[in-house]
Enzyme design. Sequence first.
Site, PDB file in Angstrom:
ATOM      1  N   ARG A  83       2.013  53.756 -14.343  1.00  0.00           N
ATOM      2  CA  ARG A  83       0.767  53.249 -14.502  1.00  0.00           C
ATOM      3  C   ARG A  83      -0.536  54.105 -14.197  1.00  0.00           C
ATOM      4  O   ARG A  83      -0.579  54.695 -13.283  1.00  0.00           O
ATOM      5  CB  ARG A  83       0.588  52.079 -13.485  1.00  0.00           C
ATOM      6  CG  ARG A  83      -0.946  51.346 -13.705  1.00  0.00           C
ATOM      7  CD  ARG A  83      -0.945  50.034 -13.186  1.00  0.00           C
ATOM      8  NE  ARG A  83      -2.469  49.499 -13.359  1.00  0.00           N
ATOM      9  CZ  ARG A  83      -2.757  48.213 -13.448  1.00  0.00           C
ATOM     10  NH1 ARG A  83      -1.886  47.317 -13.873  1.00  0.00           N
ATOM     11  NH2 ARG A  83      -4.020  48.048 -13.420  1.00  0.00           N
ATOM     12  N   ARG A  92      -5.378  51.641 -19.733  1.00  0.00           N
ATOM     13  CA  ARG A  92      -4.173  51.572 -18.601  1.00  0.00           C
ATOM     14  C   ARG A  92      -2.761  51.746 -19.569  1.00  0.00           C
ATOM     15  O   ARG A  92      -2.877  51.117 -20.619  1.00  0.00           O
ATOM     16  CB  ARG A  92      -4.221  50.543 -18.010  1.00  0.00           C
ATOM     17  CG  ARG A  92      -4.054  48.916 -18.471  1.00  0.00           C
ATOM     18  CD  ARG A  92      -5.646  48.476 -18.662  1.00  0.00           C
ATOM     19  NE  ARG A  92      -6.583  48.540 -17.828  1.00  0.00           N
ATOM     20  CZ  ARG A  92      -6.847  47.845 -16.868  1.00  0.00           C
ATOM     21  NH1 ARG A  92      -6.195  46.670 -16.472  1.00  0.00           N
ATOM     22  NH2 ARG A  92      -7.871  48.036 -16.024  1.00  0.00           N
ATOM     23  N   ASP A  95      -0.275  46.819 -17.946  1.00  0.00           N
ATOM     24  CA  ASP A  95      -0.920  45.543 -17.232  1.00  0.00           C
ATOM     25  C   ASP A  95      -0.304  44.636 -17.106  1.00  0.00           C
ATOM     26  O   ASP A  95      -0.170  43.973 -18.561  1.00  0.00           O
ATOM     27  CB  ASP A  95      -2.408  45.556 -17.539  1.00  0.00           C
ATOM     28  CG  ASP A  95      -3.498  44.898 -16.830  1.00  0.00           C
ATOM     29  OD1 ASP A  95      -3.004  44.816 -15.618  1.00  0.00           O
ATOM     30  OD2 ASP A  95      -4.342  44.430 -17.183  1.00  0.00           O
ATOM     31  N   ASP A  97       0.052  40.713 -15.904  1.00  0.00           N
ATOM     32  CA  ASP A  97      -0.848  39.512 -15.024  1.00  0.00           C
ATOM     33  C   ASP A  97       0.193  38.238 -15.110  1.00  0.00           C
ATOM     34  O   ASP A  97       0.591  37.896 -16.117  1.00  0.00           O
ATOM     35  CB  ASP A  97      -2.058  39.192 -15.755  1.00  0.00           C
ATOM     36  CG  ASP A  97      -3.171  40.517 -15.664  1.00  0.00           C
ATOM     37  OD1 ASP A  97      -3.084  41.119 -14.656  1.00  0.00           O
ATOM     38  OD2 ASP A  97      -3.728  40.710 -16.726  1.00  0.00           O
TER      39      ASP A  97
HETATM   40  N1  ROI Z   1      -9.086  44.316 -23.546  1.00  0.00           N
HETATM   41  C1  ROI Z   1      -7.910  43.862 -24.251  1.00  0.00           C
HETATM   42  N2  ROI Z   1      -8.201  43.645 -25.625  1.00  0.00           N
HETATM   43  N3  ROI Z   1      -6.543  43.614 -23.865  1.00  0.00           N
HETATM   44  C2  ROI Z   1      -6.362  44.007 -22.613  1.00  0.00           C
HETATM   45  O1  ROI Z   1      -5.043  43.586 -22.269  1.00  0.00           O
HETATM   46  C3  ROI Z   1      -7.483  44.297 -21.587  1.00  0.00           C
HETATM   47  N4  ROI Z   1      -7.057  44.436 -20.363  1.00  0.00           N
HETATM   48  C4  ROI Z   1      -7.886  44.859 -19.235  1.00  0.00           C
HETATM   49  C5  ROI Z   1      -9.192  45.135 -19.839  1.00  0.00           C
HETATM   50  C6  ROI Z   1      -9.876  46.408 -19.505  1.00  0.00           C
HETATM   51  C7  ROI Z   1     -10.430  43.873 -19.177  1.00  0.00           C
HETATM   52  N5  ROI Z   1      -9.491  44.744 -21.291  1.00  0.00           N
HETATM   53  C8  ROI Z   1      -8.651  44.517 -22.178  1.00  0.00           C
HETATM   54  O2  ROI Z   1      -7.597  44.752 -18.081  1.00  0.00           O
END
Ligand code: ROI
Length: 163
Positions: A83, A92, A95, A97
């Site tokens: 990461r 990144r 990610d 979640d």
């Molecule tokens: N923007 C998009 N389109 N998709 C994401 O998964 C995503 N993830 C984030 C931030 C930086 C807020 N923007 C994102 O963590």
Amino acid sequence: MVTAMIGLGSNLADPKLQIQNAREAIARLPVTEERGFSSLYASPPMGPQDQPDYVNAVMAITTELSARQLLQALQGIENQQGRLRERRWGERTLDLDILVYGDVLIDEPDLVVPHYGIADRSFVLYPLQDVVEQGFEIPGKGALTELLKDCPKNGLYELTANG
Ligand code: ROI
């Protein structure tokens, strides 16, 4: 056993491969099974615009891990996949979640479930629709179909098998 929804996102280092590798790693977690996986979606960045578009997806699992054990396991997968995360709301490699964990509400400094941004992020709500039953409700937020009515796609589109 709890049904949980995981949001996956990447915009660095071959995002589609990052998502695929993460899917396999999540499916291999102890006492956890994959129950569904959305289409892959491309979405313009939310946050600074001088970063690549994201690839996003949602995975449904059943698990006997606690929410906190699941969080730790997901952080382990993020770290294994190298990461990189240079700035707040920036690019990144991966990610992961916890979007939803059964009908549980959690509000702790490092773990908020359902995910705080869930209700107004098109790159979460549209893929989520792929993996849930009709009538699905996000605990504390309302019916997914209602949330989708107030959520423009904002440039989100489904990726096809070849692109
Ligand atoms: N923007 C998009 N389109 N998709 C994401 O998964 C995503 N993830 C984030 C931030 C930086 C807020 N923007 C994102 O963590």
